[in-house]
Enzyme design. Structure first.
Site, PDB file in Angstrom:
ATOM      1  N   ALA A  49       0.821  -1.223   0.000  1.00  0.00           N
ATOM      2  CA  ALA A  49       0.000   0.000   0.000  1.00  0.00           C
ATOM      3  C   ALA A  49       0.850   1.266   0.000  1.00  0.00           C
ATOM      4  O   ALA A  49       0.317   2.371   0.001  1.00  0.00           O
ATOM      5  CB  ALA A  49      -0.923  -0.003   1.212  1.00  0.00           C
ATOM      6  N   GLY A  90       1.847   3.364  -5.771  1.00  0.00           N
ATOM      7  CA  GLY A  90       1.109   2.904  -6.949  1.00  0.00           C
ATOM      8  C   GLY A  90      -0.319   2.451  -6.701  1.00  0.00           C
ATOM      9  O   GLY A  90      -1.114   3.152  -6.066  1.00  0.00           O
ATOM     10  N   VAL A 129       6.330  -9.511   2.396  1.00  0.00           N
ATOM     11  CA  VAL A 129       5.493 -10.698   2.131  1.00  0.00           C
ATOM     12  C   VAL A 129       6.327 -11.929   1.791  1.00  0.00           C
ATOM     13  O   VAL A 129       5.809 -13.045   1.791  1.00  0.00           O
ATOM     14  CB  VAL A 129       4.437 -10.440   1.021  1.00  0.00           C
ATOM     15  CG1 VAL A 129       3.459  -9.342   1.420  1.00  0.00           C
ATOM     16  CG2 VAL A 129       5.085 -10.140  -0.328  1.00  0.00           C
ATOM     17  N   TYR A 139       8.671 -12.585 -15.093  1.00  0.00           N
ATOM     18  CA  TYR A 139       7.576 -11.762 -14.547  1.00  0.00           C
ATOM     19  C   TYR A 139       6.239 -12.275 -15.082  1.00  0.00           C
ATOM     20  O   TYR A 139       5.282 -12.457 -14.314  1.00  0.00           O
ATOM     21  CB  TYR A 139       7.767 -10.277 -14.904  1.00  0.00           C
ATOM     22  CG  TYR A 139       6.590  -9.444 -14.429  1.00  0.00           C
ATOM     23  CD1 TYR A 139       6.414  -9.179 -13.069  1.00  0.00           C
ATOM     24  CD2 TYR A 139       5.638  -8.960 -15.318  1.00  0.00           C
ATOM     25  CE1 TYR A 139       5.321  -8.453 -12.616  1.00  0.00           C
ATOM     26  CE2 TYR A 139       4.543  -8.228 -14.874  1.00  0.00           C
ATOM     27  CZ  TYR A 139       4.384  -7.981 -13.524  1.00  0.00           C
ATOM     28  OH  TYR A 139       3.291  -7.264 -13.074  1.00  0.00           O
ATOM     29  N   LYS A 164       2.768 -13.872 -13.098  1.00  0.00           N
ATOM     30  CA  LYS A 164       1.385 -13.390 -13.208  1.00  0.00           C
ATOM     31  C   LYS A 164       0.477 -14.474 -13.793  1.00  0.00           C
ATOM     32  O   LYS A 164      -0.718 -14.514 -13.482  1.00  0.00           O
ATOM     33  CB  LYS A 164       1.342 -12.087 -14.012  1.00  0.00           C
ATOM     34  CG  LYS A 164       1.974 -10.906 -13.259  1.00  0.00           C
ATOM     35  CD  LYS A 164       1.279 -10.650 -11.917  1.00  0.00           C
ATOM     36  CE  LYS A 164       1.892  -9.523 -11.115  1.00  0.00           C
ATOM     37  NZ  LYS A 164       1.194  -9.278  -9.844  1.00  0.00           N
ATOM     38  N   VAL A 175       0.461   0.299 -16.295  1.00  0.00           N
ATOM     39  CA  VAL A 175      -0.008   1.340 -15.364  1.00  0.00           C
ATOM     40  C   VAL A 175       1.204   2.173 -14.957  1.00  0.00           C
ATOM     41  O   VAL A 175       2.240   1.614 -14.585  1.00  0.00           O
ATOM     42  CB  VAL A 175      -0.624   0.731 -14.084  1.00  0.00           C
ATOM     43  CG1 VAL A 175      -1.318   1.806 -13.253  1.00  0.00           C
ATOM     44  CG2 VAL A 175      -1.573  -0.419 -14.399  1.00  0.00           C
ATOM     45  N   THR A 203       3.255   3.746 -12.548  1.00  0.00           N
ATOM     46  CA  THR A 203       3.505   3.760 -11.093  1.00  0.00           C
ATOM     47  C   THR A 203       5.030   3.698 -10.919  1.00  0.00           C
ATOM     48  O   THR A 203       5.769   3.987 -11.869  1.00  0.00           O
ATOM     49  CB  THR A 203       2.879   2.497 -10.438  1.00  0.00           C
ATOM     50  OG1 THR A 203       3.517   1.347 -11.013  1.00  0.00           O
ATOM     51  CG2 THR A 203       1.381   2.410 -10.665  1.00  0.00           C
ATOM     52  N   GLU A 204       5.477   3.247  -9.763  1.00  0.00           N
ATOM     53  CA  GLU A 204       6.932   3.060  -9.589  1.00  0.00           C
ATOM     54  C   GLU A 204       7.406   1.724 -10.171  1.00  0.00           C
ATOM     55  O   GLU A 204       8.587   1.372 -10.055  1.00  0.00           O
ATOM     56  CB  GLU A 204       7.279   3.146  -8.095  1.00  0.00           C
ATOM     57  CG  GLU A 204       7.059   4.532  -7.532  1.00  0.00           C
ATOM     58  CD  GLU A 204       7.398   4.638  -6.046  1.00  0.00           C
ATOM     59  OE1 GLU A 204       7.995   3.690  -5.491  1.00  0.00           O
ATOM     60  OE2 GLU A 204       7.049   5.660  -5.456  1.00  0.00           O
ATOM     61  N   PHE A 205       6.474   0.995 -10.783  1.00  0.00           N
ATOM     62  CA  PHE A 205       6.751  -0.354 -11.289  1.00  0.00           C
ATOM     63  C   PHE A 205       7.999  -0.415 -12.178  1.00  0.00           C
ATOM     64  O   PHE A 205       8.869  -1.268 -11.987  1.00  0.00           O
ATOM     65  CB  PHE A 205       5.503  -0.818 -12.058  1.00  0.00           C
ATOM     66  CG  PHE A 205       5.594  -2.174 -12.691  1.00  0.00           C
ATOM     67  CD1 PHE A 205       5.272  -3.320 -11.977  1.00  0.00           C
ATOM     68  CD2 PHE A 205       5.973  -2.309 -14.022  1.00  0.00           C
ATOM     69  CE1 PHE A 205       5.341  -4.569 -12.572  1.00  0.00           C
ATOM     70  CE2 PHE A 205       6.044  -3.557 -14.618  1.00  0.00           C
ATOM     71  CZ  PHE A 205       5.727  -4.682 -13.891  1.00  0.00           C
TER      72      PHE A 205
HETATM   73  P1  NDP Z   1       4.723  -0.006  -7.315  1.00  0.00           P
HETATM   74  O1  NDP Z   1       6.167  -0.321  -7.443  1.00  0.00           O
HETATM   75  O2  NDP Z   1       4.297   1.403  -7.442  1.00  0.00           O
HETATM   76  O3  NDP Z   1       4.162  -0.613  -5.957  1.00  0.00           O
HETATM   77  C1  NDP Z   1       4.517  -1.909  -5.538  1.00  0.00           C
HETATM   78  C2  NDP Z   1       4.112  -2.089  -4.092  1.00  0.00           C
HETATM   79  O4  NDP Z   1       4.445  -3.435  -3.705  1.00  0.00           O
HETATM   80  C3  NDP Z   1       4.853  -1.149  -3.163  1.00  0.00           C
HETATM   81  O5  NDP Z   1       3.955  -0.633  -2.220  1.00  0.00           O
HETATM   82  C4  NDP Z   1       5.889  -2.035  -2.487  1.00  0.00           C
HETATM   83  O6  NDP Z   1       6.087  -1.591  -1.153  1.00  0.00           O
HETATM   84  C5  NDP Z   1       5.149  -3.369  -2.488  1.00  0.00           C
HETATM   85  N1  NDP Z   1       6.069  -4.496  -2.361  1.00  0.00           N
HETATM   86  C6  NDP Z   1       7.012  -4.920  -3.235  1.00  0.00           C
HETATM   87  N2  NDP Z   1       7.701  -5.949  -2.726  1.00  0.00           N
HETATM   88  C7  NDP Z   1       7.165  -6.197  -1.492  1.00  0.00           C
HETATM   89  C8  NDP Z   1       7.444  -7.127  -0.463  1.00  0.00           C
HETATM   90  N3  NDP Z   1       8.418  -8.038  -0.591  1.00  0.00           N
HETATM   91  N4  NDP Z   1       6.699  -7.101   0.663  1.00  0.00           N
HETATM   92  C9  NDP Z   1       5.724  -6.191   0.804  1.00  0.00           C
HETATM   93  N5  NDP Z   1       5.403  -5.272  -0.120  1.00  0.00           N
HETATM   94  C10 NDP Z   1       6.130  -5.286  -1.251  1.00  0.00           C
HETATM   95  O7  NDP Z   1       4.006  -0.909  -8.433  1.00  0.00           O
HETATM   96  P2  NDP Z   1       2.468  -1.102  -8.830  1.00  0.00           P
HETATM   97  O8  NDP Z   1       1.576  -0.334  -7.953  1.00  0.00           O
HETATM   98  O9  NDP Z   1       2.375  -0.895 -10.281  1.00  0.00           O
HETATM   99  O10 NDP Z   1       2.315  -2.663  -8.568  1.00  0.00           O
HETATM  100  C11 NDP Z   1       1.324  -3.219  -7.710  1.00  0.00           C
HETATM  101  C12 NDP Z   1       0.892  -4.567  -8.251  1.00  0.00           C
HETATM  102  O11 NDP Z   1       0.267  -4.397  -9.520  1.00  0.00           O
HETATM  103  C13 NDP Z   1       2.030  -5.557  -8.479  1.00  0.00           C
HETATM  104  O12 NDP Z   1       1.593  -6.840  -8.091  1.00  0.00           O
HETATM  105  C14 NDP Z   1       2.251  -5.499  -9.984  1.00  0.00           C
HETATM  106  O13 NDP Z   1       2.808  -6.691 -10.478  1.00  0.00           O
HETATM  107  C15 NDP Z   1       0.826  -5.301 -10.460  1.00  0.00           C
HETATM  108  N6  NDP Z   1       0.676  -4.745 -11.793  1.00  0.00           N
HETATM  109  C16 NDP Z   1       1.313  -3.583 -12.145  1.00  0.00           C
HETATM  110  C17 NDP Z   1       1.165  -3.080 -13.434  1.00  0.00           C
HETATM  111  C18 NDP Z   1       1.907  -1.863 -13.891  1.00  0.00           C
HETATM  112  O14 NDP Z   1       2.062  -1.699 -15.131  1.00  0.00           O
HETATM  113  N7  NDP Z   1       2.341  -0.972 -13.025  1.00  0.00           N
HETATM  114  C19 NDP Z   1       0.281  -3.740 -14.400  1.00  0.00           C
HETATM  115  C20 NDP Z   1      -0.330  -4.949 -13.930  1.00  0.00           C
HETATM  116  C21 NDP Z   1      -0.152  -5.403 -12.661  1.00  0.00           C
HETATM  117  P3  NDP Z   1       7.493  -1.571  -0.372  1.00  0.00           P
HETATM  118  O15 NDP Z   1       8.572  -1.409  -1.403  1.00  0.00           O
HETATM  119  O16 NDP Z   1       7.346  -0.399   0.559  1.00  0.00           O
HETATM  120  O17 NDP Z   1       7.528  -2.880   0.342  1.00  0.00           O
HETATM  121  C1  8X3 Z   2       2.683  -4.967 -15.614  1.00  0.00           C
HETATM  122  C2  8X3 Z   2       2.292  -4.756 -17.026  1.00  0.00           C
HETATM  123  O1  8X3 Z   2       3.037  -5.226 -19.395  1.00  0.00           O
HETATM  124  O2  8X3 Z   2       4.511  -3.910 -18.001  1.00  0.00           O
HETATM  125  O3  8X3 Z   2       2.162  -6.162 -15.145  1.00  0.00           O
HETATM  126  O4  8X3 Z   2       4.304  -6.254 -17.629  1.00  0.00           O
HETATM  127  S1  8X3 Z   2       3.591  -5.076 -18.040  1.00  0.00           S
END
Ligand code: NDP
Ligand code: 8X3
Length: 268
Positions: A24, A27, A75, A167, A171, A200, A202-204
């Site tokens: 939380a 992103g 986690v 990755y 998924k 999306v 985000t910081e991804f």
């Molecule tokens: P962000 O990097 O913005 O956020 C990721 C979140 O996951 C952070 O809050 C981070 O918190 C947490 N996190 C990562 N590793 C751990 C860990 N080991 N334990 C606890 N928390 C963890 O990315 P998004 O918001 O984009 O990603 C959220 C989810 O959405 C992911 O599962 C991602 O795969 C999925 N997703 C993202 C997409 C995208 O394009 N962005 C598209 C499709 C799915 P902290 O580092 O503080 O622990």
């Molecule tokens: C995140 C979307 O296409 O960058 O799950 O892998 S993608």
């Protein structure tokens, strides 16, 4: 003249409900916390960077959250997950909604050239971490006869893209685990949903490229990606359907994305 409002959080769509959101601190997870706050939820927020969660708390309360409790949680650490869930204060134990959102990608390389540490981090977080949290939380939902699990999948789980095999595999695993959980919970009122977004912003990507912001920015260049709030909207919609309705899967992309491989990128 304004009349003083008699609306309490109990009248809001998630009033009184406890939502446990992993990841939380950024992103999609952070956007979800915000939209759930506006819907009156009691927010149990977890991430490794608890300082970020604490910094969000006042705004979330102001937005409408009935209460907010933050937890430092990795986690990937099975024992920590069990201890955190077992050790929740009494008022926070009856989790109504679990959002298994914590996840990440690391690296963008051919499988035969990839880094084993990157693979392990993705598998440990996106697959094993999701399983650990699910295992710790769902028995309570079954016992109480109420609950909803929302897992974050991806279009990457539907179609592999070059250099992203591991990755994408995590998924794809998420999709199969979600399906299996739904089968295993049949006969209980506990609902199970996978939310599968495309790209999306985000910081991804910054995390994927180990902090290289320039490379991360290029991912979104020339197109309009989804925003975290778009995904949070879909999650809020899924968890606010009537109790007999289970939304199995939501797949959403930006209008500039057709699938894992096809994008509409403008060059100017
Ligand atoms: P962000 O990097 O913005 O956020 C990721 C979140 O996951 C952070 O809050 C981070 O918190 C947490 N996190 C990562 N590793 C751990 C860990 N080991 N334990 C606890 N928390 C963890 O990315 P998004 O918001 O984009 O990603 C959220 C989810 O959405 C992911 O599962 C991602 O795969 C999925 N997703 C993202 C997409 C995208 O394009 N962005 C598209 C499709 C799915 P902290 O580092 O503080 O622990
Ligand atoms: C995140 C979307 O296409 O960058 O799950 O892998 S993608």
């Amino acid at each position: 003249m304004t009349k003083s409002s008699s609306i309490s959080t109990r009248d809001l769509p998630l009033g009184g409900k406890i939502a446990f959101i992993t990841g939380a601190s950024s992103g999609i997870g952070a956007a979800c916390a915000e939209s759930f706050a506006r819907a009156g939820a009691r927010l149990l927020l977890a991430a490794r960077r608890e300082d970020r969660l604490r910094a969000m708390t006042a705004d979330l309360r102001a937005a409408g959250a009935e209460d907010v409790h933050t937890i430092a949680l990795d986690v990937r650490d099975k024992k920590q997950v069990e201890a955190v869930v077992d050790g929740l204060p009494a008022a926070w134990r009856a989790i109504d909604i679990l959002i298994n959102n914590a996840g990440l990608s690391r690296g963008l390389e051919k499988v035969y050239e990839g880094h084993v540490d990157d693979w392990e981090e993705m598998i440990d977080t996106n697959v094993k971490g999701l399983l650990y949290v699910t295992r710790a939380v769902v028995p309570g939902m079954v016992e109480r006869g109420a609950g909803h699990v929302v897992n974050l999948g991806s279009t990457a789980g539907h179609m592999t893209y070059p250099n992203g095999a591991v990755y994408c595999a995590t998924k794809a695993a998420e999709n199969r685990i979600t399906e299996g959980l739904r089968e295993d919970l049949l006969g209980t009122p506990v609902r199970v949903t996978t939310i599968d977004p495309g790209m999306v912003e985000t910081e991804f990507s910054k995390v994927r490229f180990h902090g290289d912001e320039g490379r991360a920015a290029k991912v979104y260049q020339g197109l309009t990606p989804l925003q975290a709030e778009d995904v949070a909207d879909a999650i809020l919609w899924a968890v606010t359907r009537p109790a007999h309705v289970n939304i199995a899967q939501v797949v959403l992309t930006s209008v500039d994305q057709a699938n894992s491989l096809l994008f509409n990128r403008r060059t100017n």
